[in-house]
Write a protein that holds these residues in place. Structure first.
Motif, mmCIF file in Angstrom:
data_model
loop_
_atom_site.group_PDB
_atom_site.id
_atom_site.type_symbol
_atom_site.label_atom_id
_atom_site.label_comp_id
_atom_site.label_asym_id
_atom_site.label_seq_id
_atom_site.Cartn_x
_atom_site.Cartn_y
_atom_site.Cartn_z
ATOM 1 N N HIS A 7 0.862 -1.194 0.000
ATOM 2 C CA HIS A 7 0.000 0.000 0.000
ATOM 3 C C HIS A 7 0.891 1.234 0.000
ATOM 4 C CE1 HIS A 7 -3.638 2.411 0.795
ATOM 5 N NE2 HIS A 7 -2.771 3.221 1.408
ATOM 6 N N PRO A 9 1.471 4.907 0.755
ATOM 7 C CA PRO A 9 0.778 5.953 1.524
ATOM 8 C C PRO A 9 0.493 7.175 0.668
ATOM 9 C CG PRO A 9 3.060 5.734 2.248
ATOM 10 C CD PRO A 9 2.808 4.618 1.281
ATOM 11 N N CYS A 30 -5.369 6.525 13.164
ATOM 12 C CA CYS A 30 -6.636 5.786 13.324
ATOM 13 C C CYS A 30 -6.810 4.678 12.302
ATOM 14 C CB CYS A 30 -7.807 6.748 13.184
ATOM 15 S SG CYS A 30 -7.921 7.889 14.544
ATOM 16 N N GLY A 34 -1.080 -0.596 6.232
ATOM 17 C CA GLY A 34 0.264 -1.175 6.107
ATOM 18 C C GLY A 34 1.323 -0.344 6.826
ATOM 19 N N GLY A 35 0.902 0.707 7.516
ATOM 20 C CA GLY A 35 1.832 1.486 8.338
ATOM 21 C C GLY A 35 2.705 2.460 7.558
ATOM 22 N N GLY A 36 2.323 2.747 6.318
ATOM 23 C CA GLY A 36 3.132 3.665 5.499
ATOM 24 C C GLY A 36 3.256 5.044 6.146
ATOM 25 N N HIS A 37 2.144 5.635 6.563
ATOM 26 C CA HIS A 37 2.205 6.941 7.228
ATOM 27 C C HIS A 37 2.827 6.790 8.615
ATOM 28 C CE1 HIS A 37 -1.149 7.917 4.326
ATOM 29 N NE2 HIS A 37 -0.398 8.993 4.197
ATOM 30 N N ASP A 55 -6.593 -0.202 13.855
ATOM 31 C CA ASP A 55 -7.212 -0.699 12.621
ATOM 32 C C ASP A 55 -8.231 -1.760 13.003
ATOM 33 O OD1 ASP A 55 -6.011 -0.476 9.422
ATOM 34 O OD2 ASP A 55 -7.626 -1.884 9.852
ATOM 35 N N ASP A 57 -9.042 -4.099 10.891
ATOM 36 C CA ASP A 57 -8.703 -5.283 10.100
ATOM 37 C C ASP A 57 -7.552 -6.023 10.796
ATOM 38 O OD1 ASP A 57 -7.750 -7.107 8.252
ATOM 39 O OD2 ASP A 57 -8.082 -5.776 6.540
ATOM 40 N N ALA A 60 -4.250 -6.224 8.932
ATOM 41 C CA ALA A 60 -3.448 -4.988 8.971
ATOM 42 C C ALA A 60 -2.744 -4.873 10.316
ATOM 43 C CB ALA A 60 -4.347 -3.777 8.727
ATOM 44 N N ASP A 104 -6.898 8.138 7.551
ATOM 45 C CA ASP A 104 -6.723 7.930 6.108
ATOM 46 C C ASP A 104 -7.836 6.959 5.713
ATOM 47 O OD1 ASP A 104 -5.842 7.262 3.573
ATOM 48 O OD2 ASP A 104 -4.020 6.235 4.238
ATOM 49 N N VAL A 107 -10.393 1.934 2.064
ATOM 50 C CA VAL A 107 -9.752 0.615 2.054
ATOM 51 C C VAL A 107 -8.285 0.733 1.646
ATOM 52 C CG1 VAL A 107 -11.536 -1.118 1.672
ATOM 53 C CG2 VAL A 107 -10.862 0.344 -0.205
ATOM 54 N N SER A 108 -7.507 -0.277 2.036
ATOM 55 C CA SER A 108 -6.095 -0.314 1.628
ATOM 56 C C SER A 108 -5.994 -1.074 0.308
ATOM 57 C CB SER A 108 -5.259 -1.024 2.694
ATOM 58 O OG SER A 108 -5.656 -2.368 2.791
HETATM 59 C C1 LIG Z 1 -6.336 3.587 3.340
HETATM 60 S S1 LIG Z 1 -5.880 2.357 4.453
HETATM 61 C C2 LIG Z 1 -4.663 3.111 5.454
HETATM 62 C C3 LIG Z 1 -3.300 3.033 4.870
HETATM 63 C C4 LIG Z 1 -2.202 3.560 5.743
HETATM 64 N N1 LIG Z 1 -2.331 4.975 5.988
HETATM 65 C C5 LIG Z 1 -0.857 3.246 5.133
HETATM 66 O O1 LIG Z 1 -0.115 4.184 4.814
HETATM 67 O O2 LIG Z 1 -0.537 2.073 4.976
HETATM 68 C C6 LIG Z 1 -7.228 2.342 5.515
HETATM 69 C C7 LIG Z 1 -7.145 1.352 6.653
HETATM 70 O O3 LIG Z 1 -8.046 1.813 7.643
HETATM 71 C C8 LIG Z 1 -8.783 0.741 8.138
HETATM 72 N N2 LIG Z 1 -10.051 1.296 8.566
HETATM 73 C C9 LIG Z 1 -11.013 1.859 7.808
HETATM 74 N N3 LIG Z 1 -12.035 2.266 8.577
HETATM 75 C C10 LIG Z 1 -11.693 1.970 9.850
HETATM 76 C C11 LIG Z 1 -12.329 2.156 11.101
HETATM 77 N N4 LIG Z 1 -13.536 2.709 11.205
HETATM 78 N N5 LIG Z 1 -11.689 1.761 12.222
HETATM 79 C C12 LIG Z 1 -10.458 1.203 12.145
HETATM 80 N N6 LIG Z 1 -9.813 0.968 10.981
HETATM 81 C C13 LIG Z 1 -10.422 1.359 9.849
HETATM 82 C C14 LIG Z 1 -8.880 -0.240 7.008
HETATM 83 O O4 LIG Z 1 -9.038 -1.539 7.518
HETATM 84 C C15 LIG Z 1 -7.531 -0.058 6.307
HETATM 85 O O5 LIG Z 1 -6.576 -0.952 6.798
#
Ligand SMILES: C[S@@+](CC[C@H](N)C(=O)[O-])C[C@H]1O[C@@H](n2cnc3c(N)ncnc32)[C@H](O)[C@@H]1O
Length: 314
Positions: A7, A9, A30, A34-37, A55, A57, A60, A104, A107-108
């Motif tokens: 993923h 970021p 929040c 994948g922990g990119g940020h 997360d 998921d 994740a 963020d 979905v990832s």
């Molecule tokens: C766009 S990805 C985040 C990517 C992350 N910023 C990175 O750089 O890798 C969104 C993540 O947020 C989680 N997510 C979405 N809505 C959520 C919620 N309400 N509570 C907790 N996790 C959530 C999803 O499962 C997904 O893993």
């Protein structure tokens, strides 16, 4: 199963500079994914700082906790829906102590690209779409159990799908013969419900309906406004919150929450003294949302619809 958590970021530099990281500060990511940020925030923190990743998921959380916890002692993670962040704030005693928060949304790439998670019409998989695999309610329940009216409502409201009525009718007809079980079965119903020229023109004809079902399954818009309010209220003075959204429904909620938090008295203009009691708690850092650079949009297609809004507690 070996997890390959790819993923990229989105708007990483803009998020980092927008959060204005205090090396000794306390941060919540929040949506750890994948922990990119998170990893880049951790690189900026001293040993006195703390980053908490959330997360819903478990894939994740497991993957990213393995990746980051061995490298950074100031990283903690929780498998929780961020709408329940109050529990984490209570548990760690973080009232009004946060220096920064990142959301963020959506979905990832890992979730989208893993066929068995059932998020994408590009792969054949079970009708699932649950971010939290411990939840029992899935896309299967929506597609096979919702009434015609409920199907129309979510497709109009969450997908702005103009062919919602025809698609809902065809879903009901198909499931009277046998349950609809896979993403490909749903895709072919969607595509057969609209003129071929629309399917051709749209490219991903199924995108709007898949988005609508995903939002419904995961309750993506529920309590979003209230959670943003709660998190901003728990920032320290000067603390910042950054939110990345990927469609207009999410962005509208964030825009409204940020506007309300950064507005003082809302009494009608001629009221001699304030009777509303509404207090400004934050100021907007971004008056208009930031978007990804054209360079990033070329390299990461997911960033093309991203909007970044930032607010600072006063
Ligand atoms: C766009 S990805 C985040 C990517 C992350 N910023 C990175 O750089 O890798 C969104 C993540 O947020 C989680 N997510 C979405 N809505 C959520 C919620 N309400 N509570 C907790 N996790 C959530 C999803 O499962 C997904 O893993």
């Amino acid at each position: 199963m070996e997890i390959n958590f790819e993923h990229k970021p989105v708007m990483l530099n803009e998020v980092l500079s927008g959060l204005n990281i205090n090396p000794d500060g306390i941060y919540i990511d929040c949506t750890l994914g994948g922990g990119g940020h998170s990893e880049k925030i951790l690189e900026k923190l001293s040993n006195n700082g703390l980053l908490i990743g959330l997360d819903k998921d478990s894939d994740a959380i497991n993957f990213t906790t393995n990746k980051l916890a061995s490298k950074y002692s100031n990283f903690k993670s929780f498998h929780v829906d961020f709408k329940d962040v109050q529990e984490v704030i209570d548990y760690l005693d973080l009232y009004n102590k946060l220096d920064g928060v990142l959301i963020d949304l959506g979905v990832s790439s890992y979730q989208l690209d893993t066929a068995e998670r059932g998020f994408s019409f590009r792969f054949d998989g079970p009708l699932d779409m649950r971010m939290n695999k411990q939840q029992s309610f899935s896309a299967y329940n929506v597609v096979n159990e919702y009434s015609y009216e409920e199907l129309c409502r979510i497709m109009f409201e969450y997908g702005e799908e103009e062919f919602a009525k025809q698609i809902a009718k065809n879903i009901i007809n198909k499931r009277q013969i046998s349950p609809i079980k896979t993403t490909k079965e749903l895709s072919s119903i969607i595509e057969s419900s609209m003129p071929a020229r629309v399917v051709f023109k749209r490219g991903g004809a199924d995108k709007k309906v898949f988005q609508a079902i995903r939002i419904e399954v995961n309750g993506e818009l529920d309590r979003l406004y209230e959670t943003v309010e709660l998190l901003v209220n728990n920032l320290k003075s000067g603390g910042r919150m950054a939110v990345l959204t990927f469609h207009s429904l999410e962005d509208r909620i964030i825009k409204k929450a940020f506007k309300d938090l950064s507005t003082g008295c809302i009494c009608p203009p001629k009221t001699p003294i304030c009777i509303c009691g509404h207090k400004q708690v934050a100021k907007l850092v971004t008056k208009k949302p930031l978007v990804a650079s054209s360079e990033e949009q070329n390299y990461n297609s997911r960033s093309t619809c991203a909007k970044l809004r930032i607010i600072e507690k006063i």
